[in-house]
Scaffold this motif. Structure first.
Motif, short mmCIF file in Angstrom:
data_model
loop_
_atom_site.label_atom_id
_atom_site.label_comp_id
_atom_site.label_asym_id
_atom_site.label_seq_id
_atom_site.Cartn_x
_atom_site.Cartn_y
_atom_site.Cartn_z
N HIS A 143 0.81 -1.23 0.00
CA HIS A 143 0.00 0.00 0.00
C HIS A 143 0.84 1.28 0.00
N VAL A 144 1.82 1.37 -0.87
CA VAL A 144 2.63 2.59 -0.96
C VAL A 144 1.85 3.65 -1.73
N TRP A 145 1.71 4.84 -1.15
CA TRP A 145 0.94 5.91 -1.78
C TRP A 145 1.72 6.52 -2.94
N LYS A 206 -4.22 10.89 -4.66
CA LYS A 206 -3.27 9.94 -4.09
C LYS A 206 -3.92 8.55 -4.07
N ARG A 208 -3.09 4.06 -3.77
CA ARG A 208 -2.16 3.04 -3.28
C ARG A 208 -2.09 1.84 -4.22
N ASP A 261 8.30 2.84 3.89
CA ASP A 261 6.96 2.98 3.30
C ASP A 261 6.39 1.62 2.93
#
Length: 265
Positions: A143-145, A206, A208, A261
């Motif tokens: 789930h890296v933005w 943004k 993910r 992250d």
């Protein structure tokens, strides 16, 4: 940069060539095998394509595309401000411009892009020779933005973004909730030179996930097609003032932040 791939007091013994290349940070193990089979790796001046070949790091001279390779260099991490008009691939059979033309592939022959940006999408694109790192950043479970700035057609009101914030349905399934906001006039002046086209709106999105054309598809569903799209941030890493078409290496603190992250050590 990352810590060396071996301990200074480690006894160096003959090892498979692809393992040597991976430990030297040239590419992942699979990527190193691809370099070998493509005839780009030489040992003591001889092209070596046999995957079972071994080298002795203490006495053999290994090169990739003519560039010497040594243990201890570690993996490479690069950020590019991608211009429009370049395909996110390292090779294109049709001869179209690719992002490989914009990064130092001769110096770091195992570089590969982490994810993709569309042909006409600009902004932050990561490259690395660390296969595990690249896969971890893209894995859905981490789930890296990713942050995008979109110029869309029409006057977009804040409440129209609610479907994106809740999680909008696309033809390939439900999206995770996005973080969206309209830019202020002051922010627009900072990011856009000249006067924006009439009846357009700037919005920050943004997400993910990393579905193909996701941001464009999300905004099209709410009837505001994207005219321009620019990625400004990947996880904690910001593009900031890196000029369009230019690249730079990440420092160790930036790599550590990205690993944090993604929840990887």
């Amino acid at each position: 940069m990352s810590s060396p791939a071996f301990r200074p007091d480690e006894r160096l013994v003959p090892m498979r060539l692809q393992r040597f290349l991976a430990r030297a940070g040239v590419a992942s193990r699979r990527g190193s095998e691809d370099l070998m089979t493509a005839g780009r790796v030489c040992v003591n001046g001889i092209v070596t394509t046999e995957l079972g070949s071994k080298v002795d790091p203490a006495c053999d001279r290994v090169t990739v595309d003519g560039v010497p390779v040594v243990l201890g260099a570690g993996a490479t991490y690069i950020m590019l401000n991608k211009p429009a008009g370049f395909i996110t691939t390292m090779r294109d059979p049709h001869g179209r411009p690719t992002v490989a033309e914009l990064v130092p592939t001769r110096r770091y022959p195992g570089l590969f892009p982490v994810g993709r940006l569309d042909l006409d999408t600009t902004g932050l694109l990561l490259f690395t020779t660390d296969g595990d790192f690249g896969q971890a950043l893209l894995h859905p479970s981490h789930h890296v933005w990713k942050t995008y700035l979109a110029l869309v057609d029409g006057i977009l009101e804040d409440d129209e973004l609610e479907p994106l914030r809740r999680g909008i349905e696309l033809d390939d399934g439900l999206c995770q909730p996005a973080r969206c906001r309209l830019l202020t006039n002051r922010e627009i002046r900072q990011v856009y030179s000249g006067r924006p086209p009439a009846y357009t709106t700037f919005v920050e999105v943004k997400i993910r996930e990393g579905r193909k054309n996701q941001v464009k598809r999300m905004l099209s569903i709410i009837h505001h097609p994207v005219l321009e799209l620019h990625r400004t941030q990947f996880g904690s890493l910001r593009l900031d003032d890196l000029p369009m078409g230019e690249w730079r290496e990440l420092d160790s603190s930036e790599v550590a932040l990205l690993k944090d992250d993604a929840g990887i050590s």
